[in-house]
Design an enzyme around this catalytic site. Sequence first.
Site, PDB file in Angstrom:
ATOM      1  N   GLU A  34       0.877  -1.178   0.000  1.00 14.88           N
ATOM      2  CA  GLU A  34       0.000   0.000   0.000  1.00 14.88           C
ATOM      3  C   GLU A  34       0.907   1.219   0.000  1.00 14.88           C
ATOM      4  O   GLU A  34       1.559   1.522   1.002  1.00 14.88           O
ATOM      5  CB  GLU A  34      -0.922  -0.012   1.214  1.00 14.88           C
ATOM      6  CG  GLU A  34      -1.948  -1.125   1.176  1.00 14.88           C
ATOM      7  CD  GLU A  34      -2.915  -1.059   2.345  1.00 14.88           C
ATOM      8  OE1 GLU A  34      -2.944  -0.022   3.039  1.00 14.88           O
ATOM      9  OE2 GLU A  34      -3.628  -2.044   2.561  1.00 14.88           O
TER      10      GLU A  34
ATOM     11  N   CYS B  81      -1.486   9.149   2.858  1.00 14.33           N
ATOM     12  CA  CYS B  81      -1.412   8.760   1.446  1.00 14.33           C
ATOM     13  C   CYS B  81      -2.691   9.113   0.704  1.00 14.33           C
ATOM     14  O   CYS B  81      -2.703   9.161  -0.530  1.00 14.33           O
ATOM     15  CB  CYS B  81      -1.120   7.269   1.321  1.00 14.33           C
ATOM     16  SG  CYS B  81      -2.391   6.204   2.054  1.00 14.33           S
TER      17      CYS B  81
END
Length: 486
Positions: free
Chosen positions: A253, A287
Amino acid sequence: MAEQNPPWSGAIYVDGRFRPPAAGDTLPVRDKSSDEVFGVAGSADASDVDVAVASSLAAQRDWAARPYTERAAVLRDVAAALEQADGFRELIMRETGSIAGKADYEIASAVGELTEAAALASRPVGEVLQTGHEGRFSVSERVPVGLVAAITPWNFPLVLGMRVIAPALALGNTVLLKPSPETPLSGGLAIAELFARAGAPPGIFQVLPGGEEAGLRLVEHPDVAMVHFTGSTAVGRDIARTAGSLLKKTSLELGGNNALVVLDDADTGQAAMIGAWSSFHYQGQTCISAGRHIVDRAVADAYLRDLTDRAAAITVGDPLRDGTGLGPIINDAQLARARHLLDEAVAGGARILTGGTNDGRFFRPTVVVDVDPAAALWTEEIFAPIAPVAVVDGVEEAVALANHTPYGLVSSVVGADVHRATEVARRLTSAMVHVNDATPQDEPLAPFGGVGQSGLGGRAGGDANLEEFTERRWRTVASTPAHYPY
């Protein structure tokens, strides 16, 4: 967690107990606002990893063989321990530099991950298949991957750790966690204390704070069946190369350069609220923050005015003080990078409408326009409270600009006509997209992850965890021994 001498001080967590690392190395734990050292964690090396791997392997077979009710009960007990933990909120605030609301979100979300994972433990893990062979029973079943190494970041250390720990354990795996050196407590050892208080069996969950040596050994170790990494795209590439050469299951990720698209019929006040939260929440250090605001010319002036007003009104300071909206950037390296990205863009012609200054690591929320589309501030992940805004003419230009990135994590579309906004959202190439809401979204049941340079592997959340933390196995049983010509 409020003890004067907590059990994890100077320790790692292996085989169900806190103990010093083999070499005796330690990591200082700093308050990100004051830079005060308020704790110390052990720092594991490769030999500590080897010991922990052996313990996990010994524990995994028994853990997977236990009734699902026992695995679920451990997770529920950990959730209860977290809800009752004294001091976890302040620990997150001090170690990550976050305000109270962000810490409260992490705790509530981690509890949600644990309770949903407890339910996951009872999900069906197989299906009977049709077969063309008389007397054969054929089944496709899911079996645990085995030993899962989780390497987690500093920005949301509790919940991003629990997103891997809880479902992996629910499905019969064991977990080795290496938290970021910035957050070895709220991202690691304090979690281990919850498992210890819940009476979790030794070896099923272990914590190895440390640096590159420990991380590399986890990735390379032949008995680690899966590596789950959350962090930067650059480090993700290195992990992918190493794990790929070993043909090891990997889930990455990674970063994002996420677009917030504001259509010509949007209510600019509401859109600016969404935009401010998307770019400034937790100093922009996620993110899934919005790094690009793409705004139709018809509403651009009003949107910029409203976004600028919201940014200017945010209070920046010590998160432990009431009324603070944003805390500090996590460290000096991240601050220097943010300053470089902004200064470089301004040198290339960009204009700052508000912010652009910092007092130490306390960085003012910043709105900037006229950014060169080739500038790193526009093309790279920022990880600071900076909102670059581009003005476009119409939907086609907005979609093209939003999709012009190698990343593919999340995007948002804001508009009054929900059907039209949804049609625009369908055309965006990110793995997650939200209509009339901010880019930072996460739920335990939702499949979280990215495409392109934002991720490699599966998804975390809900049913996606079944794919993520198990392998499919085909098993047949013949009612009598089969006969072949030789």
